[in-house]
Design an enzyme around this catalytic site. Structure first.
Site, PDB file in Angstrom:
ATOM      1  CE  LYS A  93      -3.832   2.014   2.710  1.00  0.00           C
ATOM      2  NZ  LYS A  93      -4.684   1.798   3.902  1.00  0.00           N
ATOM      3  CB  SER A 172      -7.654   3.841   3.276  1.00  0.00           C
ATOM      4  OG  SER A 172      -7.016   3.073   4.245  1.00  0.00           O
ATOM      5  CB  SER A 196      -8.636   0.871   5.920  1.00  0.00           C
ATOM      6  OG  SER A 196      -9.420   2.038   5.849  1.00  0.00           O
TER       7      SER A 196
END
Length: 487
Positions: A93, A172, A196
């Protein structure tokens, strides 16, 4: 529709379905000379170059990915493989510092890459993993505006749900979940403050594991709150998530080995239904509960209390923590804004950043009290204590081994009007800092629904074991078909 997720060309030894392949299977193929890391990495890079044109989940590809794979192959040829993750492509990420590569948290303000790796990236490299690239995410971890749209960032635009492309990927860690579902890497790393990891995993139809906070280092991760944030693995198979978890934690726990035992016969499973928010998801979840019953678990209906008060005290606490923790992080990054005020001003001057939604949470955080303020301290204490009690007391009163709840409802259509309030169960474990594993439970048409297994502090092995047992009992996950919209 994109071609099936198989390795390209070169004869029968490459007849491998990437979607179905597990890390143990890939390790066996590489150990016996039927597959190389270079071949595997090349196959994933090809899918990033083709399939990701639809999904838009990968922001940056590491220019040295094939060099990393070649070095892994040389180690294996010398008999020096570093473990099950050696030579396995991993996406990370983009709020996780990766030397010289992205690490923007989705914001154009962080355009200068970091000069060092986050601790978890160091662990990935030491394990021999191929750091394939960085995934798109909801900008600033979905903490810039209460009206933000999940999966959108100023850097990467909108990530799409690979099952139905006009549907939202949630949370997210949207890019990590969508990329794993689309077989763009074997596994990915996400982060969670509240939902998330588990929500994008649920809506993408993959496995997501939010571990007990503190088990994985938060060093070098763009924060919302160091009191609540954690990184965690995302994968198509529980065993792969367990293998990645062992590396990310780095404490010698063999999570994959613990999955062999079947905890369901004789277990007491608390069922927190969250019913009535979506009738279709209720039906899918009931079928999951029936699987647990058939496998010998005793099902106990429960309700986790205090949820409204946890949310009422937890959000203002996050605002104070965000300003304090983010500004501390920004001081570690050369060439980027140093304060929340500078970020606000950057966004106001930038032609892209405010094009989809505003920055009301930034304004609220700027006005939030310091983390020494007694009101803030009471809010954080209250939220964390009630979240822990909501799990611990219910599990103790009913003598439960684990609690199961629906992870998500069906993915909503992306419309830039803000994410709708809907079905979710992430808050108690997120605010408590307790483990939560989601695994595919079924589908509403083409849209996946997940089931979350959660328990008390440091029950990470138990939670993953229940997730793996459910996955074996109900192998419902399927590859996405990239429908443009619902039929």
């Amino acid at each position: 529709m994109p071609s099936p997720s198989t390795l390209p060309d070169a004869g029968p030894r490459h007849d491998l379905d990437l979607d179905a392949a597990t890390i143990p299977r890939l390790v066996d193929l590489m150990a016996t000379g039927r597959l190389t890391s270079v071949e595997l990495t090349s196959a994933y890079l090809e899918r990033v170059a083709t399939v990701d044109r639809l999904v838009r989940s990968v922001l940056f590809v590491h220019p040295g990915a094939l060099d990393q794979a070649a070095e892994s192959d040389r180690r294996r040829a010398r008999g020096e493989a570093r473990g099950p993750l050696d030579g396995i492509p991993v996406l990370v990420k983009d709020n996780i510092d990766t030397r010289g590569l992205g690490s923007t948290a989705g914001s154009r303000a962080l355009g200068v890459p970091p000069t060092r790796d986050a601790e978890l990236v160091v662990r990935l490299r030491e394990a021999g993993a191929v750091v394939l690239g960085k995934t798109n995410m909801t900008e600033w971890g979905n903490f810039r505006s209460a009206w933000s749209t999940s999966g959108w960032s100023g850097v990467g635009g909108q990530t799409h749900n690979p099952h139905v492309l006009d549907r939202n990927p949630c949370g997210s860690s949207s890019g990590s979940g969508a990329a794993v579902a689309a077989a763009l890497a074997q596994v990915a790393v996400g982060t969670e403050t509240n939902g998330s990891i588990v929500c994008p995993a649920g809506q993408a139809g993959v496995v997501g594991f939010k571990p007990t906070r503190g088990r994985i280092s938060g060093d070098g991760i763009v924060p919302i709150s160091t009191r609540q944030d954690t990184a965690g693995p995302m994968a198509r198979h529980v065993v792969d998530a367990a293998i990645l978890m062992s590396v990310l934690e780095g404490r010698g726990v063999d999570y994959a080995a613990a999955l062999a035992a079947d905890p369901l016969p004789g277990a007491r499973v608390g069922v927190w239904r969250r019913a009535g928010l979506d009738a279709g998801a209720d039906a899918v979840f009931e079928s999951a509960v029936e699987v647990l019953r058939r496998r010998g678990a005793t099902v106990v209906e429960v309700d986790l209390p205090h949820q409204a008060r946890i949310e009422a005290t937890g959000l203002p606490a996050l605002a104070a923590e965000f300003k304090h923790d983010l500004e501390a992080y920004l001081r570690t990054r050369p060439g980027v804004p140093r304060t929340l005020r500078e970020l606000i001003e950057f966004n106001e001057a930038d032609p892209v950043e405010l094009s989809r939604f505003g920055q009301d949470l930034f304004f609220a955080a700027e006005k939030a009290p310091p983390v020494t303020d007694p009101i803030y301290l009471d809010q954080r204490r209250t939220a964390t204590d009630l979240a822990r009690r909501s799990i611990d007391e219910v599990m103790g009163a009913h003598r439960l081994d684990v609690v199961v709840a629906p992870t998500n409802g069906p993915a909503w259509r992306t419309d830039y009007a803000g994410d709708p309030a809907g079905l979710g169960s992430s808050t108690p474990a997120a605010v408590a800092g307790y483990p939560n594993a989601t695994v595919p439970a079924g589908f509403l048409g083409p849209l996946p629904i997940g089931a979350s297994f959660l328990a008390g502090r440091d029950a990470d092995v138990a939670v993953l074991r229940f997730a793996a047992a459910f996955e074996r009992a109900a192998p419902v996950r399927r590859a996405p078909t990239y429908l443009p919209t619902l039929p």
